[in-house]
Enzyme design. Structure first.
Site, PDB file in Angstrom:
ATOM      1  N   HIS A   1      -3.893  -4.499  -0.014  1.00 59.85           N
ATOM      2  CA  HIS A   1      -3.511  -5.111   1.257  1.00 59.85           C
ATOM      3  C   HIS A   1      -3.667  -6.633   1.145  1.00 59.85           C
ATOM      4  CE1 HIS A   1      -3.049  -1.584   3.895  1.00 59.85           C
ATOM      5  NE2 HIS A   1      -3.961  -1.036   3.112  1.00 59.85           N
TER       6      HIS A   1
ATOM      7  N   GLU B   1      -2.919  -8.831   3.263  1.00 55.85           N
ATOM      8  CA  GLU B   1      -3.348  -9.383   4.552  1.00 55.85           C
ATOM      9  C   GLU B   1      -4.846  -9.215   4.781  1.00 55.85           C
ATOM     10  OE1 GLU B   1      -2.543  -5.052   5.502  1.00 55.85           O
ATOM     11  OE2 GLU B   1      -1.776  -6.565   4.116  1.00 55.85           O
TER      12      GLU B   1
ATOM     13  N   CYS C   1       0.843  -1.195   0.000  1.00 56.30           N
ATOM     14  CA  CYS C   1       0.000   0.000   0.000  1.00 56.30           C
ATOM     15  C   CYS C   1       0.885   1.255   0.000  1.00 56.30           C
ATOM     16  CB  CYS C   1      -0.991  -0.042   1.167  1.00 56.30           C
ATOM     17  SG  CYS C   1      -2.370   1.129   0.955  1.00 56.30           S
TER      18      CYS C   1
END
Length: 201
Positions: free
Chosen positions: A181, A183, A79
Site C-alpha cells: 500500500h 498510501e 494490493c
C-alpha cells in the site's frame, strides 16, 4: 486526472489523500465516461479476489478496464488491485481475473505467518523510472495473504522476501502493479506515487 475505481473494495480515501498531497488530480468513480476520459486509472483493492471481481462485473467495469488497458491507458493496481490484473486466483477456489497480465495468484506458504502484514523491504530487480529516489531495501507497508506466483521475470521491478520471493512492483508497458500500500508507506510510498504520476500524466 486519475480515475480511482470506487467499487467498494479498497481504502480509497487515504489513497486520494496521498495523491492530493502530491497535487495529483483524482476522482473516485465507477462511471465509464469518466474512466475513459481519464489520463490514468488506479485499481485499489482489499478483501477477497472473487468478491472484488464480482463487484467489477456488477459495475460493468471488467470490459472497460480491459479495453482501456489495450488502448494503452496507464493502469496501476494496488494490493488486491494488482492481483486482479492477472489471469486467475486460487483464493478459496479458482477465479478468473482481468487477464491484463499473465500469471496466477496463490496463498503465501504457511511456513511464515499469514497474512503478511507490516513493513518489508523492496529488492530492486530491474531499472525502472518508478524507482527514482527509491533506494535499495527501502521499507513499504504490506497487508496480504496471497501473491502473484507466476510472474514474468521481465515484468518484475521489485520483490520482497517473505518465505518466498513476492513480486512487489511489476510493470508491463502501460500496466503497473504494487502489492503493498503506497498510501500507507510514508515518504517512500509518496515518492512511488509521485514517480508513477510523472511517468503517466
Amino acid at each position: 486526472m486519475i480515475a480511482i475505481i470506487d467499487y467498494g473494495a479498497g481504502n480509497i480515501k487515504s489513497l486520494q489523500s496521498a495523491l492530493s498531497k502530491l497535487n495529483m488530480d483524482s476522482c473516485l468513480t465507477t462511471n465509464e465516461h469518466v474512466i475513459t476520459n481519464s489520463k490514468a486509472i488506479i485499481l485499489p483493492g482489499v478483501g477477497a479476489f472473487k468478491d472484488a471481481m464480482d463487484a467489477l462485473n456488477e459495475f460493468s467495469l471488467t470490459e472497460v478496464l480491459q479495453k482501456e488497458a489495450s488502448l494503452g491507458k496507464p493502469i496501476l493496481g494496488i494490493c488486491l488491485g494488482m492481483q486482479l490484473l492477472y489471469d486467475k486466483s486460487f483464493e478459496d477456489g479458482e477465479w478468473e481475473g482481468l487477464a491484463i497480465l499473465n500469471g496466477t495468484v496463490k496463498r503465501i506458504d504457511s511456513t511464515v505467518k499469514v497474512p503478511h502484514m507490516g513493513w518489508n523491504t523492496l529488492a530492486h530487480q530491474s531499472p525502472n523510472n518508478l524507482l527514482t529516489n527509491i533506494n535499495e531495501q527501502e521499507f513499504v507497508y504490506f497487508v496480504h495473504s496471497y501473491y502473484v506466483d507466476e510472474c514474468n521475470e521481465q515484468e518484475l521491478v521489485c520483490s520482497c522476501d517473505y518465505g518466498v520471493q513476492i513480486p512487489a512492483i511489476v510493470q508491463k508497458n502501460n500496466i503497473f502493479g504494487m502489492q503493498f500500500h503506497p498510501e500507507k508507506s510514508g515518504k517512500n510510498g509518496l515518492q512511488l506515487l509521485k514517480n508513477f504520476g510523472e511517468m503517466v500524466l
